[in-house]
Each structure stands twice: as C-alpha cells, then as structure tokens.
Write a protein that holds these residues in place. Sequence first.
Motif, PDB file in Angstrom:
ATOM      1  N   ALA A   1       0.825  -1.203   0.000  1.00 18.54           N
ATOM      2  CA  ALA A   1       0.000   0.000   0.000  1.00 18.54           C
ATOM      3  C   ALA A   1       0.860   1.254   0.000  1.00 18.54           C
ATOM      4  N   PHE A   2       1.908   1.246   0.802  1.00 15.55           N
ATOM      5  CA  PHE A   2       2.813   2.390   0.901  1.00 15.55           C
ATOM      6  C   PHE A   2       4.252   1.858   0.848  1.00 15.55           C
ATOM      7  N   PRO A   3       4.778   1.657  -0.351  1.00 11.59           N
ATOM      8  CA  PRO A   3       6.095   1.032  -0.493  1.00 11.59           C
ATOM      9  C   PRO A   3       7.158   1.687   0.386  1.00 11.59           C
ATOM     10  N   LYS A   4       7.895   0.844   1.103  1.00  7.94           N
ATOM     11  CA  LYS A   4       8.926   1.302   2.021  1.00  7.94           C
ATOM     12  C   LYS A   4      10.206   0.521   1.730  1.00  7.94           C
ATOM     13  N   PRO A   5      11.156   1.146   1.034  1.00  6.06           N
ATOM     14  CA  PRO A   5      12.411   0.434   0.747  1.00  6.06           C
ATOM     15  C   PRO A   5      13.113   0.039   2.039  1.00  6.06           C
ATOM     16  N   MET A   6      13.484  -1.229   2.137  1.00 10.10           N
ATOM     17  CA  MET A   6      14.107  -1.720   3.359  1.00 10.10           C
ATOM     18  C   MET A   6      15.630  -1.642   3.316  1.00 10.10           C
ATOM     19  N   ASN A   7      16.203  -1.295   2.152  1.00  9.45           N
ATOM     20  CA  ASN A   7      17.666  -1.261   2.093  1.00  9.45           C
ATOM     21  C   ASN A   7      18.256  -0.106   2.884  1.00  9.45           C
ATOM     22  N   ILE A   8      17.395   0.789   3.401  1.00 11.36           N
ATOM     23  CA  ILE A   8      17.901   1.826   4.307  1.00 11.36           C
ATOM     24  C   ILE A   8      18.367   1.206   5.624  1.00 11.36           C
ATOM     25  N   PHE A   9      17.934  -0.051   5.891  1.00 10.11           N
ATOM     26  CA  PHE A   9      18.338  -0.745   7.103  1.00 10.11           C
ATOM     27  C   PHE A   9      19.587  -1.607   6.895  1.00 10.11           C
ATOM     28  N   GLY A  10      20.108  -1.620   5.666  1.00 10.80           N
ATOM     29  CA  GLY A  10      21.326  -2.378   5.414  1.00 10.80           C
ATOM     30  C   GLY A  10      21.306  -3.012   4.037  1.00 10.80           C
ATOM     31  N   PRO A  11      22.474  -3.299   3.472  1.00  8.58           N
ATOM     32  CA  PRO A  11      22.560  -3.851   2.116  1.00  8.58           C
ATOM     33  C   PRO A  11      21.942  -5.235   1.987  1.00  8.58           C
ATOM     34  N   GLU A  12      21.806  -5.951   3.117  1.00  5.56           N
ATOM     35  CA  GLU A  12      21.208  -7.289   3.057  1.00  5.56           C
ATOM     36  C   GLU A  12      19.751  -7.242   2.615  1.00  5.56           C
ATOM     37  N   TRP A  13      19.125  -6.050   2.702  1.00  3.90           N
ATOM     38  CA  TRP A  13      17.721  -5.905   2.302  1.00  3.90           C
ATOM     39  C   TRP A  13      17.575  -5.557   0.811  1.00  3.90           C
ATOM     40  N   GLU A  14      18.650  -5.442   0.103  1.00  3.87           N
ATOM     41  CA  GLU A  14      18.581  -5.123  -1.322  1.00  3.87           C
ATOM     42  C   GLU A  14      17.785  -6.205  -2.046  1.00  3.87           C
ATOM     43  N   GLY A  15      16.817  -5.787  -2.867  1.00  7.59           N
ATOM     44  CA  GLY A  15      15.997  -6.745  -3.597  1.00  7.59           C
ATOM     45  C   GLY A  15      14.756  -7.200  -2.864  1.00  7.59           C
ATOM     46  N   HIS A  16      14.559  -6.709  -1.645  1.00  9.14           N
ATOM     47  CA  HIS A  16      13.335  -7.014  -0.891  1.00  9.14           C
ATOM     48  C   HIS A  16      12.239  -6.091  -1.416  1.00  9.14           C
ATOM     49  N   PRO A  17      10.962  -6.538  -1.555  1.00 11.64           N
ATOM     50  CA  PRO A  17      10.415  -7.814  -1.085  1.00 11.64           C
ATOM     51  C   PRO A  17      10.393  -8.912  -2.152  1.00 11.64           C
ATOM     52  N   GLU A  18      10.862  -8.589  -3.365  1.00  6.48           N
ATOM     53  CA  GLU A  18      10.822  -9.597  -4.432  1.00  6.48           C
ATOM     54  C   GLU A  18      11.534 -10.871  -4.007  1.00  6.48           C
ATOM     55  N   ALA A  19      12.611 -10.715  -3.228  1.00  7.35           N
ATOM     56  CA  ALA A  19      13.365 -11.887  -2.799  1.00  7.35           C
ATOM     57  C   ALA A  19      12.518 -12.816  -1.938  1.00  7.35           C
ATOM     58  N   VAL A  20      11.612 -12.247  -1.126  1.00  5.98           N
ATOM     59  CA  VAL A  20      10.742 -13.071  -0.279  1.00  5.98           C
ATOM     60  C   VAL A  20       9.905 -14.009  -1.149  1.00  5.98           C
ATOM     61  N   PHE A  21       9.290 -13.451  -2.174  1.00  2.51           N
ATOM     62  CA  PHE A  21       8.395 -14.247  -3.026  1.00  2.51           C
ATOM     63  C   PHE A  21       9.179 -15.240  -3.889  1.00  2.51           C
ATOM     64  N   GLU A  22      10.340 -14.834  -4.372  1.00  2.00           N
ATOM     65  CA  GLU A  22      11.148 -15.733  -5.195  1.00  2.00           C
ATOM     66  C   GLU A  22      11.668 -16.910  -4.377  1.00  2.00           C
ATOM     67  N   GLU A  23      12.218 -16.634  -3.201  1.00  2.00           N
ATOM     68  CA  GLU A  23      12.788 -17.701  -2.380  1.00  2.00           C
ATOM     69  C   GLU A  23      11.705 -18.642  -1.860  1.00  2.00           C
ATOM     70  N   TRP A  24      10.552 -18.080  -1.484  1.00  3.52           N
ATOM     71  CA  TRP A  24       9.429 -18.895  -1.007  1.00  3.52           C
ATOM     72  C   TRP A  24       9.065 -19.949  -2.048  1.00  3.52           C
ATOM     73  N   GLN A  25       8.919 -19.516  -3.302  1.00  6.41           N
ATOM     74  CA  GLN A  25       8.478 -20.434  -4.354  1.00  6.41           C
ATOM     75  C   GLN A  25       9.538 -21.477  -4.697  1.00  6.41           C
ATOM     76  N   LYS A  26      10.776 -21.228  -4.347  1.00  9.19           N
ATOM     77  CA  LYS A  26      11.836 -22.205  -4.606  1.00  9.19           C
ATOM     78  C   LYS A  26      11.747 -23.411  -3.684  1.00  9.19           C
ATOM     79  N   VAL A  27      11.217 -23.207  -2.462  1.00  9.81           N
ATOM     80  CA  VAL A  27      11.314 -24.281  -1.467  1.00  9.81           C
ATOM     81  C   VAL A  27       9.973 -24.793  -0.946  1.00  9.81           C
ATOM     82  N   VAL A  28       8.903 -24.001  -1.027  1.00 15.26           N
ATOM     83  CA  VAL A  28       7.625 -24.375  -0.415  1.00 15.26           C
ATOM     84  C   VAL A  28       6.688 -24.969  -1.459  1.00 15.26           C
ATOM     85  N   GLY A  29       6.063 -26.103  -1.111  1.00 13.10           N
ATOM     86  CA  GLY A  29       5.072 -26.733  -1.982  1.00 13.10           C
ATOM     87  C   GLY A  29       3.659 -26.492  -1.478  1.00 13.10           C
ATOM     88  N   GLU A  30       2.686 -26.853  -2.281  1.00  9.97           N
ATOM     89  CA  GLU A  30       1.282 -26.594  -1.943  1.00  9.97           C
ATOM     90  C   GLU A  30       0.841 -27.325  -0.676  1.00  9.97           C
TER      91      GLU A  30
END
Length: 241
Positions: A14-43
């Motif tokens: 609703a109100f995009p908030k870049p998380m990389n202001i909290f550190g470089p490890e957040w670069e690519g968030h939140p896309e990384a959450v959805f990509e990594e989830w689909q790599k390992v979780v099944g239905e």
Amino acid sequence: MRVFAIADIHLSKAFPKPMNIFGPEWEGHPEAVFEEWQKVVGEDDLVIVAGDISWAMKLPEAMLDLADLAKLPGIKVLLRGNHDYWWPSISRLRQALPPRMHALQHDSLVIGNLAIAGSRGWDTPGSYNFTPEDEKIYKREVERLGLSLKTLQGHDYQYLVLALHYPPFGPTGGPTGFTELIERYRPTCVVYGHLHGADPERLPKHWNGIPLHFVSADVVRFRPQLILDTPHQTHTHQPTR
C-alpha cells in the motif's frame, strides 16, 4: 507435511517502504521473499510467518500484502509482531483472511498431527532500557503464551511448534517466563525472529534440548526455513480455544 518458518518479511504494498535503508542485506526485498518462497515451499507444506508481516497501519492496507502471500504455495499461519499495527480483533481478521491462511492469538491450531501455539512475546527483564511498562507487557505476553498452550489440552497431536516473534530467552541468553513455558510443555521446536543484525552463531541453538530456530528474513536470506518434516496426514484444520 513439511513445516517452514520465516519472520520479519515487512511487506508494504500500500505504501512502499524500501528496506535497504536498514542495510545492504535488504537489497531486492520484497521480491526476494516471493522468489525464495516459491523455490522451497510446496502446496502441501505449511509456513509459519512469525510476525512483522506488513508495514500497513490498517487492515484494508495490509490485505494487499496478505493477498500476495495467499497466492504463494502452502498453508500460512500468521503471528503478530511488534510492527503489525494493522492487526485488528482476531475475529475480524479471521473473517477477512483468504483461504488456507490462519492467524494465532491466545489460542492454537491443530492440523493433522501438528499443533502450533504461540504469542508475540516481548523484551525481557535485563533488556536495554527496560521500563515498568515493558515489565507489564512482558508479563502479559508470558500469560498469553501460557493461554495458547493450554488450549491444546485434550487435543491429539504428535508434534508441537511454539512460535514467537521475540526471542524467548533473555538478552544474555538466560531464562525467562517464556523459557519456563518451553520447559514445561516441551515443544518439538521453537521459532522466533525480531532481531536484525544479530549473529546467529552467537545465539542459543537449543533450550534444554529443544531446538530454537532464528528465522528473521534478512538472516535467512529471505528463504523460509525448513524446521520440521512430519508424516503426511489430511485431518481437517482445527482451531482451538
């Protein structure tokens, strides 16, 4: 059923908030959450999302993030974090949740031979800047975790996952009211998040023989962590109170 866990995904559609202001490890968030989830979780898997789910302030805003989560594989079990200001009464939330998405609050959930209990938790005595108000909230959260576990009395299950947002141990790894409950109920394992920038190698891995899983999103590189693999059962989902 495989059981995964992740915390602190901090979505903000609703109100995009870049998380990389909290550190470089957040670069690519939140896309990384959805990509990594689909790599390992099944239905047929289950994922515990242990708090700090959305930056939204109101439920309609958070529903945009929850709708995106609902599209991902697996059954989702949500727990409230300290930044989930959007979380309304549990009855209102459960009415709004998409299918195959559950929320815990002062109660528990039994799915097949798996039970899940939990609470938000809080800072514990000895924490930095711990105030009398923190003491009140801490005691209340210990009581709420106890209530959640008590709702499992009389229910048949083989595995118990205890989920918290805050770590259950004290700031130096010592005992707390939460660890007393862990010792009393002896869950199969415990999951928690909340901490950012902490070195996982310096945190307790077990409590009195019970595995502790630290699953903050930035620490696990945004990939849900496999914490349990139970024999498949197809019992009806059973919320307990």
